[in-house]
Design an enzyme around this catalytic site. Structure first.
Site, PDB file in Angstrom:
ATOM      1  N   LYS A   1      34.585  18.631   6.976  1.00 18.02           N
ATOM      2  CA  LYS A   1      35.816  18.740   7.762  1.00 18.02           C
ATOM      3  C   LYS A   1      37.072  18.749   6.875  1.00 18.02           C
ATOM      4  O   LYS A   1      37.950  19.601   7.053  1.00 18.02           O
ATOM      5  CB  LYS A   1      35.890  17.570   8.744  1.00 18.02           C
ATOM      6  CG  LYS A   1      37.236  17.382   9.420  1.00 18.02           C
ATOM      7  CD  LYS A   1      37.219  16.194  10.329  1.00 18.02           C
ATOM      8  CE  LYS A   1      37.184  14.889   9.602  1.00 18.02           C
ATOM      9  NZ  LYS A   1      38.433  14.572   8.863  1.00 18.02           N
ATOM     10  N   THR A   2      37.145  17.809   5.940  1.00 21.92           N
ATOM     11  CA  THR A   2      38.344  17.713   5.092  1.00 21.92           C
ATOM     12  C   THR A   2      38.513  18.961   4.243  1.00 21.92           C
ATOM     13  O   THR A   2      39.625  19.469   4.060  1.00 21.92           O
ATOM     14  CB  THR A   2      38.260  16.462   4.198  1.00 21.92           C
ATOM     15  OG1 THR A   2      38.095  15.305   5.033  1.00 21.92           O
ATOM     16  CG2 THR A   2      39.520  16.298   3.370  1.00 21.92           C
TER      17      THR A   2
ATOM     18  N   GLN B   1      32.535  11.159  17.603  1.00 19.38           N
ATOM     19  CA  GLN B   1      33.086  10.085  16.770  1.00 19.38           C
ATOM     20  C   GLN B   1      34.387   9.529  17.350  1.00 19.38           C
ATOM     21  O   GLN B   1      35.211   8.965  16.624  1.00 19.38           O
ATOM     22  CB  GLN B   1      33.306  10.589  15.345  1.00 19.38           C
ATOM     23  CG  GLN B   1      32.022  11.017  14.655  1.00 19.38           C
ATOM     24  CD  GLN B   1      32.231  11.399  13.201  1.00 19.38           C
ATOM     25  OE1 GLN B   1      32.585  10.558  12.373  1.00 19.38           O
ATOM     26  NE2 GLN B   1      32.031  12.665  12.894  1.00 19.38           N
TER      27      GLN B   1
ATOM     28  N   ARG C   1      27.222   7.278   8.443  1.00 16.79           N
ATOM     29  CA  ARG C   1      27.869   6.927   7.175  1.00 16.79           C
ATOM     30  C   ARG C   1      26.857   6.973   6.026  1.00 16.79           C
ATOM     31  O   ARG C   1      27.253   6.983   4.862  1.00 16.79           O
ATOM     32  CB  ARG C   1      28.464   5.509   7.221  1.00 16.79           C
ATOM     33  CG  ARG C   1      29.543   5.225   8.249  1.00 16.79           C
ATOM     34  CD  ARG C   1      30.636   6.234   8.251  1.00 16.79           C
ATOM     35  NE  ARG C   1      30.363   7.284   9.239  1.00 16.79           N
ATOM     36  CZ  ARG C   1      30.925   8.474   9.242  1.00 16.79           C
ATOM     37  NH1 ARG C   1      31.763   8.815   8.294  1.00 16.79           N
ATOM     38  NH2 ARG C   1      30.642   9.362  10.182  1.00 16.79           N
TER      39      ARG C   1
ATOM     40  N   ASP D   1      44.337  16.463  12.305  1.00 10.98           N
ATOM     41  CA  ASP D   1      43.042  15.935  11.881  1.00 10.98           C
ATOM     42  C   ASP D   1      42.612  14.824  12.833  1.00 10.98           C
ATOM     43  O   ASP D   1      43.454  14.178  13.465  1.00 10.98           O
ATOM     44  CB  ASP D   1      43.171  15.397  10.449  1.00 10.98           C
ATOM     45  CG  ASP D   1      41.833  15.058   9.825  1.00 10.98           C
ATOM     46  OD1 ASP D   1      40.790  15.515  10.346  1.00 10.98           O
ATOM     47  OD2 ASP D   1      41.822  14.340   8.808  1.00 10.98           O
ATOM     48  N   GLU D   2      41.294  14.596  12.932  1.00  7.41           N
ATOM     49  CA  GLU D   2      40.741  13.525  13.777  1.00  7.41           C
ATOM     50  C   GLU D   2      41.323  13.595  15.186  1.00  7.41           C
ATOM     51  O   GLU D   2      41.775  12.589  15.748  1.00  7.41           O
ATOM     52  CB  GLU D   2      41.018  12.146  13.153  1.00  7.41           C
ATOM     53  CG  GLU D   2      40.493  11.969  11.743  1.00  7.41           C
ATOM     54  CD  GLU D   2      38.984  11.825  11.657  1.00  7.41           C
ATOM     55  OE1 GLU D   2      38.307  11.969  12.700  1.00  7.41           O
ATOM     56  OE2 GLU D   2      38.472  11.580  10.550  1.00  7.41           O
TER      57      GLU D   2
END
Length: 783
Positions: free
Chosen positions: A41-42, A263, A618, A232-233
């Site tokens: 994603k980043t 998430q 994670r 973002d997010e």
């Protein structure tokens, strides 16, 4: 439009898989990127910004919003490596930092000066405590935390104090909670913040919404400035954040949101998952790109996470997959107690480090609540394994740091009531709390700032206290002169630390604690020096530094001693966005995870399941899921049942503890709700029948290690009385009959004081004995 293609731009596009490439090179119009866990994603968001600049979009015209300063800094550095120093011109940062910047420029339209203070949670609580005391209210009833959360939720829903007090529903809710004065507290709190030329964190969003609503010229200016808006997010945005971004993108319609509904775990902070689920309704021409390949985790971990999250009803369809190695099965660790759980995991970390040559930093222990860290801290210390706890006391929350920062704040903004109250008698000047309270009252009565009273104190009071206050005022005035002379943040902070006496007082304290506090002040001054020496920082003034510090988040913390080789311990909420070689998810027991407070409706339970999904994803190579059979809770040893979430993971991906004897596996329905771990599952869609329910599955039996339960049925769901209103806890005592909205009717057998809270032991007709914390439980006395 001038196209700035470069060798670097060609290279970075080659790194992308087809969906990533589509997302990065989307030309214009609304775009939603559904980014599964570990899907890059980043990288995609970073490369998209770089690509836009390569296409000739001026960085000044790009707005990129993140949730941590750390994420924004990392993205900016990546972009700069691709397109050069132009990246420094991006409008990139957290929602709060970007909107604080806009409010510094435009806040005068709302009546604020550009040097307004930003109150942190401690400042807000302090002010609310002061108001509660001034109103002669009981702070055990009007708990400052609860009142602040109530006000925060109102602001995040764009409910002003006027709207709050006019709404009969809010008044009814507050009266039902026996706190009918919350509306009046909200009004006074808002007015006092404004009088102090201060905004709390929620105000940064709330006031930006008000600014854009009431001042269309300002809105129009930024709508035309930001030709591309990227978020973002996105699944973590609240109503207020989404409305601002939607307004800013209204002219050009070039809005790109990146997120993963699976998430979304911050509803308690006001995050609204419907923002991402319903985004297409606001943008019918939306292009959706799904990033489904997980580059982080093994196939086994990804498949286990998928088998869990498919139990949620409210979600966007996607198929996350991994082409990494299949990997080890997920180990399920069963311990006899929470202390044994800590020892077992510490031993596993020690053994894996020796056997596989791993570092401390390869391991993370994730838990549902901060209180669970104790057993792991003790066990790791005994094995001399270094660790760090994320989410503990931040460097900037330490008393000596907040003391000096309060002096800096008051130098910049003499209307800051909370900073004034903190420093007026620091170091001690013989000014008592009553004198301070009198100054605040005088300021309110005369409708002037506190500084107006302080700087002319002898017009209002006399005696020794007046002389001390006058000396304090002269000191602050000398700092104001130095500030106006153009001294930078480090020069100002060093001068203030020395001349206030703070450094001298700490230096004179030769205890270990005193030395540590003195070193902390020196470290703060070092950090300010780094700020002023940074070539990328244009504004090196004290107000600019204070804004930077006030907007730091917990996720921006670094190891203070520079030693990064530590086992990381943190809540799952704090772990989002991180990854580790081996992750231990601990405390997987009913009423702990999922939390007892999240079992009242499907939406809350689905959020808990998403939280578990975040924990699982994670892990890169190894994942251990751990639970205890017994755990101390409020000083009492309680027996625990394994979490329902363990039963929801497909058994083929797990390595289970050995069972006493094998039993037949039962049918698992996707819509099952586990009613009782000692009994069978009962489907919410199962037809009524006299046939005995299926026995528990092999996995369920192994986790429970219980004897066969045959045809035991779960207790029936209680439907509370139509006029159910909880009684005041003060009315409860042993021997009386009560009703609980979930457990039904019962009798209180025991009342205990636990710390500052009360708990009741109740024997219910259908659910047996329960111990309930009265600050959370709702009990109605049955007449």
């Amino acid at each position: 439009m001038v196209c700035r293609k470069s060798a670097e731009s060609v290279n970075y596009l080659k790194e992308l898989n087809p969906p990533q490439h589509q997302a990065v090179t989307h030309p214009k119009g609304p775009l939603m990127i559904i980014a599964g866990a570990g899907s890059g994603k980043t990288r995609v968001l970073t490369y998209r910004i770089a690509w836009l600049i390569d296409q000739g979009i001026d960085p000044f015209n790009i707005l990129a919003l993140t949730f941590t300063n750390k994420a924004a800094q990392e993205m900016r550095e990546r972009i700069e490596r691709i397109i050069g120093p132009d990246a420094r011109n991006l409008w990139m940062g957290t929602f709060h930092s970007v909107f604080a910047k806009i409010l510094r420029y435009e806040g005068k339209a709302l009546g604020y000066t550009s040097n307004f203070s930003i109150y942190d949670t401690d400042d807000s609580k302090s002010l609310i405590k002061t108001i509660i005391k001034e109103f002669s209210l009981d702070d055990k009833v009007y708990k400052p935390n609860y009142v602040l959360n109530r006000i925060s939720n109102a602001k995040n829903s764009l409910v002003s104090w006027e709207m709050y007090n006019e709404n009969p529903l809010f008044r009814e809710e507050d009266a039902g909670a026996r706190m009918p004065e919350i509306g009046r507290i909200y009004k006074t709190y808002a007015q006092r913040c404004f009088a102090a030329n201060a905004m709390d964190f929620d105000d940064l969003l709330y006031n930006t919404n008000i600014l854009f609503r009431d001042h269309l010229d300002v809105l129009n200016k930024y709508q035309h400035k930001f030709k591309h808006v990227l978020v973002d997010e996105f699944q973590d945005t609240n109503v207020s954040q989404y409305l601002i971004t939607r307004k800013l993108a209204a002219v050009h319609q070039n809005i790109c949101v990146v997120g993963d509904d699976a998430q979304s775990i911050y509803a308690f902070r006001g995050a609204n998952i419907q923002n991402i689920l319903n985004f297409k309704k606001d943008y019918p021409e939306l292009i959706t790109v799904k990033l489904e390949q997980n580059y982080r985790s093994t196939q086994n971990i990804v498949n286990a996470a998928n088998s869990l999250i498919k139990k949620n009803k409210d979600q966007l369809e996607k198929n996350v997959f991994s082409e990494n190695d299949e990997g080890k099965k997920i180990e399920v660790l069963k311990s006899s107690s929470d202390n044994e759980e800590g020892r077992a995991i510490a031993n596993m970390i020690f053994e894996e480090k020796v056997r596989d040559g791993l570092h401390n930093s390869d391991f993370a222990i994730l838990y549902r609540t901060n209180a669970q860290s104790r057993a792991f801290e003790e066990a790791l210390r005994k094995l001399n394994i270094k660790y760090r706890i994320i989410g503990g006391l931040s460097f900037y929350q330490r008393k000596e740091i907040k003391d000096l920062l309060a002096y800096l704040r008051f130098t910049v903004n003499q209307q800051d009531e909370e900073a004034f109250k903190r420093i007026i008698n620091l170091p001690k000047r013989g000014i008592g709390a009553q004198t301070v309270a009198k100054i605040v009252v005088l300021a309110n009565e005369h409708r002037v700032s506190i500084w107006e009273i302080v700087s002319h104190i002898k017009q209002y009071i006399d005696g020794r206290a007046a002389n001390a206050i006058a000396a304090f005022a002269e000191l602050i005035q000398s700092y104001m002169i130095e500030l106006e002379a153009g001294k930078d943040a480090h020069e100002m902070a060093t001068h203030i630390a020395k001349t206030t006496g703070i450094l001298r007082e700490l230096y004179a304290d030769k205890t270990v604690e005193g030395l540590a506090r003195y070193e902390n002040i020196q470290e703060l001054l070092n950090s300010i020096k780094q700020f002023t020496d940074n070539e990328e920082v244009e504004d090196k003034t004290l107000p600019a530094f204070l804004q930077t510090v006030s907007l730091l988040t917990t996720a921006d913390q670094e190891d203070e001693d520079g030693d990064h080789d530590r086992v990381t311990m943190m809540t799952i909420h704090g772990s989002k966005g991180l990854e580790f070689n081996h992750v231990f998810v601990v405390g997987l027991e009913e009423n702990l995870f999922p939390s007892q407070m999240m079992l009242n409706n499907r939406a809350d339970l689905e959020e808990e399941r998403r939280l578990f999904y975040v924990a699982i994803t994670r892990a890169e190579q190894n994942l251990t899921l751990s639970y205890a059979e017994q755990r101390y809770n409020w000083g009492r040893l309680t027996f625990c049942e394994p979490s329902r979430f363990l039963l929801e993971i497909d058994e083929q991906f797990l390595k289970l503890p050995k069972a006493n004897k094998p039993v037949r596996k039962s049918f698992d329905d996707d819509n099952d709700v586990i009613s009782s771990f000692g009994g069978a599952r009962k489907s919410t869609f199962q037809s009524t029948s006299k046939a005995a329910p299926a026995p528990p599955s092999a996995k369920q039996r192994v986790l429970n290690n219980l004897k066969p339960v045959g045809t035991a049925k779960p207790a029936p769901e209680h439907k509370p009385s139509g006029n159910f209103v909880p009684s005041n806890p003060s009315e409860l005592k042993a021997g009386i009959l009560v009703e609980h909205p979930k457990f039904g009717f019962g009798k209180i057998t025991k009342m205990d004081l636990m710390g500052s809270s009360h708990k009741a032991t109740v024997v219910f007709d259908s659910h047996g004995e329960k111990t309930l914390l009265l600050s959370f439980a709702k009990l109605r006395v049955v007449e």
